[in-house]
Design an enzyme around this catalytic site. Sequence first.
Site, PDB file in Angstrom:
ATOM      1  N   TRP A  10      22.290 -35.665  23.384  1.00  0.00           N
ATOM      2  CA  TRP A  10      21.417 -34.509  23.144  1.00  0.00           C
ATOM      3  C   TRP A  10      22.202 -33.225  22.926  1.00  0.00           C
ATOM      4  O   TRP A  10      21.803 -32.377  22.122  1.00  0.00           O
ATOM      5  CB  TRP A  10      20.390 -34.360  24.269  1.00  0.00           C
TER       6      TRP A  10
ATOM      7  N   ASP B 141      19.361 -26.926  28.206  1.00  0.00           N
ATOM      8  CA  ASP B 141      18.327 -27.902  27.875  1.00  0.00           C
ATOM      9  C   ASP B 141      18.030 -28.689  29.147  1.00  0.00           C
ATOM     10  O   ASP B 141      18.827 -29.506  29.587  1.00  0.00           O
ATOM     11  CB  ASP B 141      18.836 -28.824  26.759  1.00  0.00           C
TER      12      ASP B 141
ATOM     13  N   LYS C  14       9.131 -35.586  29.128  1.00  0.00           N
ATOM     14  CA  LYS C  14      10.011 -36.388  29.960  1.00  0.00           C
ATOM     15  C   LYS C  14       9.524 -36.350  31.417  1.00  0.00           C
ATOM     16  O   LYS C  14       9.181 -37.355  31.975  1.00  0.00           O
ATOM     17  CB  LYS C  14      11.453 -35.876  29.878  1.00  0.00           C
TER      18      LYS C  14
HETATM   19  C1  LIG Z   1      14.056 -36.018  24.614  1.00  0.00           C
HETATM   20  C2  LIG Z   1      15.033 -34.937  24.639  1.00  0.00           C
HETATM   21  C3  LIG Z   1      15.129 -33.988  23.594  1.00  0.00           C
HETATM   22  C4  LIG Z   1      14.251 -34.067  22.357  1.00  0.00           C
HETATM   23  O1  LIG Z   1      12.917 -33.899  22.670  1.00  0.00           O
HETATM   24  P1  LIG Z   1      11.776 -33.893  21.561  1.00  0.00           P
HETATM   25  O2  LIG Z   1      10.636 -33.281  22.284  1.00  0.00           O
HETATM   26  O3  LIG Z   1      11.549 -35.318  21.162  1.00  0.00           O
HETATM   27  O4  LIG Z   1      12.222 -33.066  20.423  1.00  0.00           O
HETATM   28  C5  LIG Z   1      16.064 -32.982  23.719  1.00  0.00           C
HETATM   29  N1  LIG Z   1      16.870 -32.892  24.785  1.00  0.00           N
HETATM   30  C6  LIG Z   1      16.813 -33.783  25.798  1.00  0.00           C
HETATM   31  C7  LIG Z   1      17.712 -33.612  26.961  1.00  0.00           C
HETATM   32  C8  LIG Z   1      15.892 -34.814  25.761  1.00  0.00           C
HETATM   33  O5  LIG Z   1      15.834 -35.693  26.770  1.00  0.00           O
END
Ligand SMILES: *Cc1c(COP(=O)(O)O)cnc(C)c1O
Length: 361
Positions: free
Chosen positions: A102, A172, A196
């Site tokens: 990511w 993030d 998530k």
């Molecule tokens: C799943 C995830 C993303 C991307 O998320 P989307 O909502 O599908 O764009 C980005 N960063 C991390 C750490 C993730 O687990």
Amino acid sequence: MYNRSYNFSAGPATMPVPVLEEIRDEILNYRGAGMGVMEMSHRSKVYQQIIDEAEQDLRDLMGIPDNYRVLFIQGGATLQFAMIPMNLMKNGKAVYVETGAWSKKAISEAKKYGEVIVAASSKDKNYSYIPDCSDLDIPEDADYVYICENETIHGTTWNKLPDTKGKILVSDQSSMFLSKPCNVADYGLIYAGVQKNVGPAGMVVVIIREDLIREDLDPKTPVYMSYKTHNDAGSMYNTPNCWAIYVCGKVFKYLKNLGGLEKMQEINEDKAKVMYDFLDQSAMFKGTVEKESRSLMNIPFVTGDAELDAKVVAYTKAAGFENLKGHKSVGGLRASTYNAMPKEGVEALVDCLKKFEEENK
Ligand SMILES: *Cc1c(COP(=O)(O)O)cnc(C)c1O
């Protein structure tokens, strides 16, 4: 009671049953409004109360200081890979730490907007640890330092934030958001795709320090991509993801009632320990991450034999455990043990894995 599986998906992921039950009860008629939340105008009084309460509950939960704004934006976490450099790269330069899939995606997107300095990386060991970031080489004119605080695919987490040498920290938190207390003042910007660890897919929560919201962006910046747009309009410049905001609001309240993020952390540590203790003593399975960097939320593990891994995945599925197949870049298996996964689910999984190990000695 509902014949639900233990769902170890990395996302979209399992949600708290009491929240799902509340939603079910309100789906046709939200508290006497005569319609459900999916059907109501985002400009209605009823909806304004839903979004205001969601924001307030999140502020209470995380202790968000008054000089930080909370924004609900669509496009998932992925849109933020571009939105962050578009809005925060004043000098056209930023420092990124590469810790897995990511952060790599965020790096390649940011390169479209300016100079990206990868100041540390754990690529040398297939991203199985968080590099020491106590003395990064950070240029004087860097606009920010970027990390992915929990790498969902590789299963690593930051237990100590990097020394940014006075630059703002951008994080993030998608796969660890609300899993433990967070000192918001340590960051310039925190964001999290909510599917998530919080709610349904299709929304990201952005927590941004007020003074970082700029007006002087490249005039070609799409209006949707400016934080100012969302801030000025209270996250309703256009139709927001009304449904996701409503559901996330319920999860925020649920976490508050549970005892807040300290309590959540306690539960998560206790739960992850069940899995890690098992992996540490098993002769067949082993975790892929160095101990100091292990995630509480995403636990990848392998047997060392791809064929055997596939057999385990099929075995667990037949026993009622879903989504344990690891991401192809790591292989093996991955158990995502987000907030809503009960400890009993992890204990039952461990029993199942023990049984497999016994039968396949
Ligand atoms: C799943 C995830 C993303 C991307 O998320 P989307 O909502 O599908 O764009 C980005 N960063 C991390 C750490 C993730 O687990």
